[in-house]
Design an enzyme around this catalytic site. Structure first.
Site, PDB file in Angstrom:
ATOM      1  CE  LYS A 118      91.769 -34.016  35.218  1.00 54.94           C
ATOM      2  NZ  LYS A 118      91.692 -33.737  33.805  1.00 54.94           N
ATOM      3  CE  LYS A 200      85.145 -31.930  35.869  1.00 58.23           C
ATOM      4  NZ  LYS A 200      85.002 -32.043  34.435  1.00 58.23           N
ATOM      5  CE  LYS A 203      86.404 -34.394  27.292  1.00 58.93           C
ATOM      6  NZ  LYS A 203      87.676 -33.964  27.859  1.00 58.93           N
TER       7      LYS A 203
HETATM    8  P1  ATP Z   1      88.769 -34.524  31.863  1.00 57.22           P
HETATM    9  O1  ATP Z   1      88.166 -35.403  32.926  1.00 57.22           O
HETATM   10  O2  ATP Z   1      89.622 -35.265  30.868  1.00 57.22           O
HETATM   11  O3  ATP Z   1      89.414 -33.280  32.419  1.00 57.22           O
HETATM   12  P2  ATP Z   1      86.445 -32.947  31.271  1.00 57.22           P
HETATM   13  O4  ATP Z   1      85.109 -33.610  31.082  1.00 57.22           O
HETATM   14  O5  ATP Z   1      86.686 -32.173  32.510  1.00 57.22           O
HETATM   15  O6  ATP Z   1      87.525 -34.070  31.011  1.00 57.22           O
HETATM   16  P3  ATP Z   1      87.714 -30.868  29.675  1.00 57.22           P
HETATM   17  O7  ATP Z   1      88.234 -31.095  28.284  1.00 57.22           O
HETATM   18  O8  ATP Z   1      88.687 -30.761  30.799  1.00 57.22           O
HETATM   19  O9  ATP Z   1      86.658 -32.021  29.987  1.00 57.22           O
HETATM   20  O10 ATP Z   1      86.786 -29.573  29.671  1.00 57.22           O
HETATM   21  C1  ATP Z   1      86.133 -29.058  28.519  1.00 57.22           C
HETATM   22  C2  ATP Z   1      85.099 -28.028  28.937  1.00 57.22           C
HETATM   23  O11 ATP Z   1      83.966 -28.673  29.526  1.00 57.22           O
HETATM   24  C3  ATP Z   1      85.581 -27.024  29.983  1.00 57.22           C
HETATM   25  O12 ATP Z   1      85.095 -25.740  29.648  1.00 57.22           O
HETATM   26  C4  ATP Z   1      84.953 -27.495  31.263  1.00 57.22           C
HETATM   27  O13 ATP Z   1      84.737 -26.425  32.160  1.00 57.22           O
HETATM   28  C5  ATP Z   1      83.616 -28.058  30.770  1.00 57.22           C
HETATM   29  N1  ATP Z   1      83.113 -29.089  31.664  1.00 57.22           N
HETATM   30  C6  ATP Z   1      83.750 -30.235  32.005  1.00 57.22           C
HETATM   31  N2  ATP Z   1      82.978 -30.980  32.828  1.00 57.22           N
HETATM   32  C7  ATP Z   1      81.808 -30.290  33.010  1.00 57.22           C
HETATM   33  C8  ATP Z   1      80.599 -30.530  33.758  1.00 57.22           C
HETATM   34  N3  ATP Z   1      80.435 -31.641  34.455  1.00 57.22           N
HETATM   35  N4  ATP Z   1      79.622 -29.602  33.720  1.00 57.22           N
HETATM   36  C9  ATP Z   1      79.769 -28.464  32.993  1.00 57.22           C
HETATM   37  N5  ATP Z   1      80.887 -28.170  32.275  1.00 57.22           N
HETATM   38  C10 ATP Z   1      81.893 -29.060  32.263  1.00 57.22           C
HETATM   39 MG    MG Z   2      88.653 -31.222  32.878  1.00 54.86          MG
END
Ligand code: ATP
Ligand code: MG
Length: 335
Positions: A118, A200, A203
């Site tokens: 990040k 990965k 969002k």
């Molecule tokens: P950001 O990019 O803002 O960090 P994020 O998509 O990583 O967003 P988080 O809120 O950090 O979302 O994570 C929420 C949950 O979703 C966590 O348990 C994380 O491990 C899971 N997660 C995030 N991305 C993935 C993915 N690509 N595949 C499976 N699980 C995921």
């Molecule tokens: Mg995350």
């Protein structure tokens, strides 16, 4: 007296309101959250304090926080049976995080890959919050003496540091925190970007073609899956180097319950066009009931606020027990 043999295990789950959750969040985490809600004592948090690390626009943060709260309820989580709350409504999270900061080594926090990723992505705002993010996450979990934390594979390192911090605190001050275990589903733990299957699905990806949002319209889901990056072999099989197809197979398997072997058999002799069509239909089907419930809930803001208040009250009650214990052990003067 509570019978400890019968006590249900405690599960803590949290998600940041940094945008609409993706299919990755859903298959990696949210779907398990729903499945676990029957068998465990579950707490679900909208981690709004965490999202301040990327400095969202204040109005957007407010809107996304309420939306994320509605998303949790739309998954089918019962706000009476479970505790569903917004992190900043429970001040004990920030209080315990400070205490735990003082039990965290600079070097171990500096090893976190999410911090490195990040800070490379946002060189203009490498704030200290981003650095101590895992300590706040440790506080989220340890406050509730959680047994399990259902997460995607990307959060595994943060759970390990949580255990290290808890163990150090327990050794120095005496037993205070339960050491939590990660709960990582077999498939869906790592859903990859549709445009770059080496990354990965996230969002916060600036390219919306890379992710499927849980609220995308059906036709948008179909379009995004159809334009997913694959390879030139044109054979549906799970193999090294076929990251795009492997990813679509993982998604399809999660939505239908079919094994990889079965999928390979079903699509033997068929091209990627047919396969993508089937994946798209499976995803549309999986998300449809959720989207309808979300729309219904968003039209009833008063109900959402009522649930959030109840959730915060219940969470704060439990959180205070652990915080007081930690404060006493560290020698903070208490009235
Ligand atoms: P950001 O990019 O803002 O960090 P994020 O998509 O990583 O967003 P988080 O809120 O950090 O979302 O994570 C929420 C949950 O979703 C966590 O348990 C994380 O491990 C899971 N997660 C995030 N991305 C993935 C993915 N690509 N595949 C499976 N699980 C995921
Ligand atoms: Mg995350």
């Amino acid at each position: 007296m509570e019978n400890t043999a019968e006590r249900k295990k405690i599960v803590l789950s949290a998600i940041q309101p940094t945008g609409t959750p993706t299919l990755g969040n859903y298959l990696g985490a949210l779907k398990n959250w729903k499945n676990m809600s029957k068998d465990y004592d579950c707490l679900y948090a909208v981690a709004d304090l965490h999202s301040l690390t990327v400095r969202p626009e204040p109005q957007a943060l407010r809107r996304q926080t309420l939306e994320m709260y509605a998303i949790l309820l739309a998954l089918g989580l019962d706000p009476e049976e479970n505790i569903v709350f917004i992190q900043s409504h429970v001040p004990q999270h920030a209080q315990l995080a400070w205490i735990l900061n003082c039990s965290t080594q600079f070097g171990e926090a500096a090893r976190m890959t999410q911090f490195k990723d990040k800070s490379e992505k946002h060189p203009e705002n490498v704030n200290v919050g981003l650095f101590t993010y895992p300590v706040l996450m440790a506080a989220d979990i340890l406050l509730y003496q959680a047994d399990y934390v259902p997460i995607g594979a990307d959060q595994k390192q943060h759970l390990e540091i949580t255990r290290d911090i808890a163990e150090r605190f327990n050794t120095v001050y005496g037993n205070t925190f339960k050491l939590p275990e990660p709960f990582i589903g077999k498939v869906g733990a790592r859903v990859m970007s549709l445009q770059d299957p080496m990354q990965k699905m996230s969002k916060s990806d600036p390219n919306p073609k890379g992710f499927i949002s849980m609220l995308d319209e059906d036709n948008v889901i179909v379009k995004k899956i159809k334009s997913a990056v694959t390879d030139s072999e044109a054979k549906v099989r799970y193999a090294e180097g076929k990251d795009g197809i492997n990813n679509l197979m993982g998604i399809y398997s999660c939505c239908t319950g079919l094994s990889y072997e079965q999928i390979e058999k079903d699509f033997d002799g068929k091209g990627y066009g047919d396969f993508k069509q089937a994946v798209a239909e499976a995803v549309v089907c999986e998300l449809r009931p959720f989207k309808e419930e979300f729309k219904r809930l968003m039209a009833d803001k008063a109900y959402l606020l009522e649930c959030a208040e109840l959730g915060a009250e219940k969470a704060a009650h439990l959180a205070q027990r652990t915080l007081s214990k930690a404060m006493k052990k560290t020698g903070l003067f208490m009235l």
